[in-house]
Design an enzyme around this catalytic site. Structure first.
Site, PDB file in Angstrom:
ATOM      1  N   ASP A 216     141.899 103.371  28.358  1.00  9.44           N
ATOM      2  CA  ASP A 216     141.333 103.442  26.999  1.00  9.44           C
ATOM      3  C   ASP A 216     141.591 104.774  26.332  1.00  9.44           C
ATOM      4  OD1 ASP A 216     138.375 101.397  27.587  1.00  9.44           O
ATOM      5  OD2 ASP A 216     140.485 100.936  27.317  1.00  9.44           O
TER       6      ASP A 216
ATOM      7  N   ARG B 136     134.409  99.105  15.718  1.00 10.61           N
ATOM      8  CA  ARG B 136     133.850  98.393  16.888  1.00 10.61           C
ATOM      9  C   ARG B 136     133.385  99.365  17.964  1.00 10.61           C
ATOM     10  NH1 ARG B 136     137.619  93.694  19.061  1.00 10.61           N
ATOM     11  NH2 ARG B 136     135.923  93.753  20.565  1.00 10.61           N
TER      12      ARG B 136
ATOM     13  N   ARG C 198     144.807  89.291  28.963  1.00 13.53           N
ATOM     14  CA  ARG C 198     143.390  89.441  29.300  1.00 13.53           C
ATOM     15  C   ARG C 198     142.732  88.147  29.782  1.00 13.53           C
ATOM     16  NH1 ARG C 198     140.538  93.618  25.481  1.00 13.53           N
ATOM     17  NH2 ARG C 198     139.467  94.010  27.437  1.00 13.53           N
ATOM     18  N   PRO C 199     143.249  87.578  30.846  1.00 17.84           N
ATOM     19  CA  PRO C 199     142.639  86.370  31.421  1.00 17.84           C
ATOM     20  C   PRO C 199     141.289  86.697  32.067  1.00 17.84           C
ATOM     21  CG  PRO C 199     144.316  87.226  32.865  1.00 17.84           C
ATOM     22  CD  PRO C 199     144.378  88.060  31.616  1.00 17.84           C
ATOM     23  N   ILE C 200     140.563  85.656  32.475  1.00 17.00           N
ATOM     24  CA  ILE C 200     139.311  85.884  33.213  1.00 17.00           C
ATOM     25  C   ILE C 200     139.356  85.146  34.556  1.00 17.00           C
ATOM     26  CG2 ILE C 200     137.853  86.349  31.180  1.00 17.00           C
ATOM     27  CD1 ILE C 200     136.793  83.467  31.431  1.00 17.00           C
ATOM     28  N   ASP C 201     140.554  84.982  35.092  1.00 17.21           N
ATOM     29  CA  ASP C 201     140.704  84.237  36.353  1.00 17.21           C
ATOM     30  C   ASP C 201     139.919  84.878  37.504  1.00 17.21           C
ATOM     31  OD1 ASP C 201     142.734  86.267  35.817  1.00 17.21           O
ATOM     32  OD2 ASP C 201     143.480  85.796  37.817  1.00 17.21           O
TER      33      ASP C 201
ATOM     34  N   LYS D   5     129.574 102.249  24.719  1.00 14.75           N
ATOM     35  CA  LYS D   5     129.704 100.839  24.315  1.00 14.75           C
ATOM     36  C   LYS D   5     129.889  99.952  25.543  1.00 14.75           C
ATOM     37  CE  LYS D   5     133.842  99.357  22.808  1.00 14.75           C
ATOM     38  NZ  LYS D   5     134.393  98.235  23.607  1.00 14.75           N
ATOM     39  N   ASN D   6     130.749 100.401  26.464  1.00 14.16           N
ATOM     40  CA  ASN D   6     131.117  99.548  27.597  1.00 14.16           C
ATOM     41  C   ASN D   6     130.103  99.571  28.728  1.00 14.16           C
ATOM     42  OD1 ASN D   6     133.293  98.847  26.104  1.00 14.16           O
ATOM     43  ND2 ASN D   6     134.782 100.044  27.253  1.00 14.16           N
TER      44      ASN D   6
ATOM     45  N   ARG E   4     135.725  89.927  23.375  1.00 18.68           N
ATOM     46  CA  ARG E   4     136.050  89.485  24.737  1.00 18.68           C
ATOM     47  C   ARG E   4     134.885  89.736  25.684  1.00 18.68           C
ATOM     48  NH1 ARG E   4     139.572  88.893  28.655  1.00 18.68           N
ATOM     49  NH2 ARG E   4     139.105  90.116  30.501  1.00 18.68           N
TER      50      ARG E   4
ATOM     51  N   CYS F 139     144.491  89.829  23.199  1.00 22.68           N
ATOM     52  CA  CYS F 139     144.411  90.707  22.036  1.00 22.68           C
ATOM     53  C   CYS F 139     145.648  91.603  22.046  1.00 22.68           C
ATOM     54  CB  CYS F 139     143.127  91.517  22.084  1.00 22.68           C
ATOM     55  SG  CYS F 139     143.090  92.604  23.501  1.00 22.68           S
TER      56      CYS F 139
ATOM     57  N   VAL G 175     147.393  99.354  33.749  1.00 22.89           N
ATOM     58  CA  VAL G 175     146.213  98.476  33.742  1.00 22.89           C
ATOM     59  C   VAL G 175     146.427  97.240  32.872  1.00 22.89           C
ATOM     60  CG1 VAL G 175     143.758  98.340  33.147  1.00 22.89           C
ATOM     61  CG2 VAL G 175     144.672 100.411  34.244  1.00 22.89           C
TER      62      VAL G 175
HETATM   63  C1  EPZ Z   1     136.958  96.668  30.260  1.00 20.82           C
HETATM   64  O1  EPZ Z   1     137.662  95.502  29.871  1.00 20.82           O
HETATM   65  C2  EPZ Z   1     136.711  97.438  28.979  1.00 20.82           C
HETATM   66  N1  EPZ Z   1     135.899  96.640  28.078  1.00 20.82           N
HETATM   67  C3  EPZ Z   1     138.048  97.788  28.324  1.00 20.82           C
HETATM   68  O2  EPZ Z   1     137.772  98.598  27.190  1.00 20.82           O
HETATM   69  C4  EPZ Z   1     138.884  98.607  29.299  1.00 20.82           C
HETATM   70  O3  EPZ Z   1     140.149  98.832  28.732  1.00 20.82           O
HETATM   71  C5  EPZ Z   1     139.032  97.836  30.624  1.00 20.82           C
HETATM   72  O4  EPZ Z   1     137.729  97.488  31.139  1.00 20.82           O
HETATM   73  C6  EPZ Z   1     139.767  98.649  31.678  1.00 20.82           C
HETATM   74  O5  EPZ Z   1     139.091  99.837  31.922  1.00 20.82           O
HETATM   75  C7  EPZ Z   1     134.567  96.580  28.276  1.00 20.82           C
HETATM   76  O6  EPZ Z   1     134.029  97.148  29.217  1.00 20.82           O
HETATM   77  C8  EPZ Z   1     133.779  95.769  27.289  1.00 20.82           C
HETATM   78  P1  EPZ Z   1     139.475  94.566  33.310  1.00 20.82           P
HETATM   79  P2  EPZ Z   1     137.897  94.305  30.951  1.00 20.82           P
HETATM   80  O7  EPZ Z   1     138.876  93.263  33.677  1.00 20.82           O
HETATM   81  O8  EPZ Z   1     136.689  94.136  31.786  1.00 20.82           O
HETATM   82  C9  EPZ Z   1     143.389  92.074  34.219  1.00 20.82           C
HETATM   83  C10 EPZ Z   1     137.771  99.232  24.955  1.00 20.82           C
HETATM   84  O9  EPZ Z   1     138.667  99.780  24.329  1.00 20.82           O
HETATM   85  N2  EPZ Z   1     142.443  90.987  34.557  1.00 20.82           N
HETATM   86  O10 EPZ Z   1     139.222  95.763  34.168  1.00 20.82           O
HETATM   87  O11 EPZ Z   1     138.423  93.153  30.224  1.00 20.82           O
HETATM   88  C11 EPZ Z   1     143.401  92.330  32.724  1.00 20.82           C
HETATM   89  O12 EPZ Z   1     144.301  91.446  32.083  1.00 20.82           O
HETATM   90  C12 EPZ Z   1     138.105  98.088  25.887  1.00 20.82           C
HETATM   91  O13 EPZ Z   1     136.565  99.571  24.933  1.00 20.82           O
HETATM   92  C13 EPZ Z   1     142.942  89.814  35.084  1.00 20.82           C
HETATM   93  O14 EPZ Z   1     144.144  89.658  35.277  1.00 20.82           O
HETATM   94  O15 EPZ Z   1     139.060  94.954  31.830  1.00 20.82           O
HETATM   95  C14 EPZ Z   1     143.847  93.756  32.650  1.00 20.82           C
HETATM   96  O16 EPZ Z   1     145.266  93.804  32.752  1.00 20.82           O
HETATM   97  C15 EPZ Z   1     139.552  97.669  25.751  1.00 20.82           C
HETATM   98  N3  EPZ Z   1     142.069  88.806  35.369  1.00 20.82           N
HETATM   99  C16 EPZ Z   1     143.240  94.392  33.895  1.00 20.82           C
HETATM  100  O17 EPZ Z   1     142.923  93.307  34.780  1.00 20.82           O
HETATM  101  C17 EPZ Z   1     140.719  88.937  35.167  1.00 20.82           C
HETATM  102  O18 EPZ Z   1     139.965  87.986  35.477  1.00 20.82           O
HETATM  103  C18 EPZ Z   1     141.973  95.195  33.622  1.00 20.82           C
HETATM  104  O19 EPZ Z   1     141.045  94.325  33.101  1.00 20.82           O
HETATM  105  C19 EPZ Z   1     140.237  90.143  34.623  1.00 20.82           C
HETATM  106  C20 EPZ Z   1     141.110  91.164  34.322  1.00 20.82           C
END
Ligand code: EPZ
Length: 427
Positions: free
Chosen positions: A310, A402, A126-129, A26-27, A97, A121, A332
């Site tokens: 995950d 999902r 889960r910010p996107i900063d 999926k990812n 997201r 969630c 994480v």
């Molecule tokens: C991806 O999410 C996956 N989703 C998640 O899987 C997975 O848990 C995660 O990576 C970590 O491996 C998809 O690929 C669609 P991150 P993503 O950006 O990209 C913080 C599932 O179950 N962060 O690596 O959102 C964030 O808050 C899902 O399939 C910031 O602070 O993960 C988190 O604490 C759940 N600012 C950490 O980094 C940002 O701009 C990891 O987030 C981005 C992230």
């Protein structure tokens, strides 16, 4: 998949045995689908795409933006017009997201994008900063107005991006943006997940030069004219691991076929540390746990190649039945323990101390009615139900649909006694 019941009844205590084939990841499929937006008047073809709610949500988002998406039996074609819309609908973005993955491609393709801020969630804010900071560094102007990101640019520039944290989504957004930005971009402290490598394969097939994917430093030489491409989605390492842990918890024998064992290395190491031997073959992995006990272990979730976050709820479920104590640290996400309360309803002994959970193994779990809070917590509760004495009802299965394709069929093929039941109000 639509209209699937939201509740499943599980009669636990039966050892699972047999083999299943891993679904497409999926990812990996979600970012590769988003990368199609980089094409103009061309087609992206994907093979081994899993039939999941999130995939259909992303397909609807691409259609909303103007792409033509056809999806049948794992094969998906995405035809992208020369003119794309660049405003994304709130309902789709709030539903998933991963919709934020269209931000970079839209800015690169159209010079503009409007994206409602994806909500937090059950597993964290889960910010996107990190995504936004990187796009600004590449020459985008970003304003946050009325709950949405408004991005625009008169032209992006290739540059060096260094992430404070190896964010998967931020790495993917920058990778796609850089693929369409002439010149050489370098991404430092990039995420190293296999899903990143799969996306890089797609971008190379389109004509971008991408090197170092899978390592912490990725070099991209982009071009404005990317071409039609075809890419095969890698197998889903989290789904595969979930079924192996189902085999462990029911003290059965389960093989997952069509999986690259390298993806599961951190799980294999931890299972063997717990005293569970793992069979590793060219493209399959198996566990055999008849009459077996396992020890408590210590683990910390980390970005790949560390132990995947995950898989944290699922391995916690298995450790609830270990001989001895385990310590799990979630590093994480900032609050990925919502499932602990539900686990306790089934007789688990868990003690949350900050971002750590101390798990005291118990000889048996008992069935109960429990509720899934998110995708992986829901999967873990199903594992608990399969292992528990008596009946378990897992509610809010919409989270599980999902991410797990044909879950009921696969579990039943392994001998699980589980069936969907009408929603509580008889709906
Ligand atoms: C991806 O999410 C996956 N989703 C998640 O899987 C997975 O848990 C995660 O990576 C970590 O491996 C998809 O690929 C669609 P991150 P993503 O950006 O990209 C913080 C599932 O179950 N962060 O690596 O959102 C964030 O808050 C899902 O399939 C910031 O602070 O993960 C988190 O604490 C759940 N600012 C950490 O980094 C940002 O701009 C990891 O987030 C981005 C992230």
């Amino acid at each position: 998949m639509d209209g699937l019941s939201d509740r499943v009844l599980i009669r636990g205590g039966k050892p699972l045995s047999g083999g299943i084939v891993a679904q497409g990841a999926k990812n990996a499929a979600l970012p590769v689908m988003a990368s199609a937006l980089l094409l103009s008047g061309r087609r992206l073809t994907l093979e081994r795409v899993p039939d999941l709610q999130d995939i259909h949500t992303m397909a609807d988002l691409l259609r909303h933006l103007g792409a033509g998406v056809n999806f049948d039996k794992g094969r998906m074609t995405i035809d992208v017009p020369e003119d794309l819309k660049w405003e994304t609908p709130t309902d789709l973005v709030r539903r998933m997201r991963a919709s934020s993955l269209v931000l970079g491609p839209l800015v690169a393709r159209c010079g503009r994008a409007v994206l409602p801020l994806p909500g937090g969630c059950a597993i964290g804010s889960r910010p996107i900063d990190l995504h936004l900071k990187a796009l600004v560094k590449m020459g985008a102007e970003i304003d946050l107005e009325h709950g949405s990101v408004h991005a625009r640019t008169d032209g992006l520039k290739a540059t060096r991006i260094s992430f404070d944290f190896p964010s998967v989504g931020a790495t993917e957004n920058v990778l796609m943006t850089a693929a369409m930005t002439p010149g050489e971009s370098v991404i430092e402290n990039a995420a190293r997940e296999p899903e990143i490598v799969n996306l890089a394969q797609a971008l190379r097939a389109m004509g971008a030069r991408v090197e170092g994917d899978g390592s912490g430093t990725i070099r991209v030489r982009g071009t404005r004219s990317l071409g039609a491409a075809s890419v095969r989605i890698i197998p889903d390492r989290i789904e595969a691991s979930t079924y192996l842990l189902a085999g462990v918890m029911t003290r059965g024998e389960v093989t997952v076929n069509g999986i690259n064992p390298e993806y599961l290395e951190s799980l294999i190491i931890k299972l063997e540390e717990a005293g569970i031997p793992v069979g590793v073959f060219a493209d399959s992995v198996s566990v055999s746990c008849r009459e077996r006990r396992w020890r408590g272990i210590t683990l910390k979730t980390l970005p790949y190649p560390g132990f995947p976050t995950d898989l944290q709820p699922q391995i916690m479920a298995a450790l609830c039945m270990a001989d001895g104590t385990s310590v799990i640290q979630e590093s994480v996400f900032d609050s990925r323990y919502v499932h602990v309360g539900e686990f306790k309803r089934m007789g688990s002994k868990l003690d949350i101390q900050g971002n750590t959970v101390v798990v005291t193994g118990v000889p048996r779990l008992t069935g109960a009615e429990v509720r899934a809070s998110d995708l992986r917590a829901g999967a873990a509760l199903i594992l608990m139900g399969l292992a528990a004495e008596g009946e378990t009802v897992v509610c809010s299965l919409k989270h599980v649909w999902r991410g797990y394709e044909s879950l009921l069929c696969k579990m039943e093929s392994l001998g699980a006694d589980m069936r969907l039941i009408p929603d509580a109000d008889g709906a």
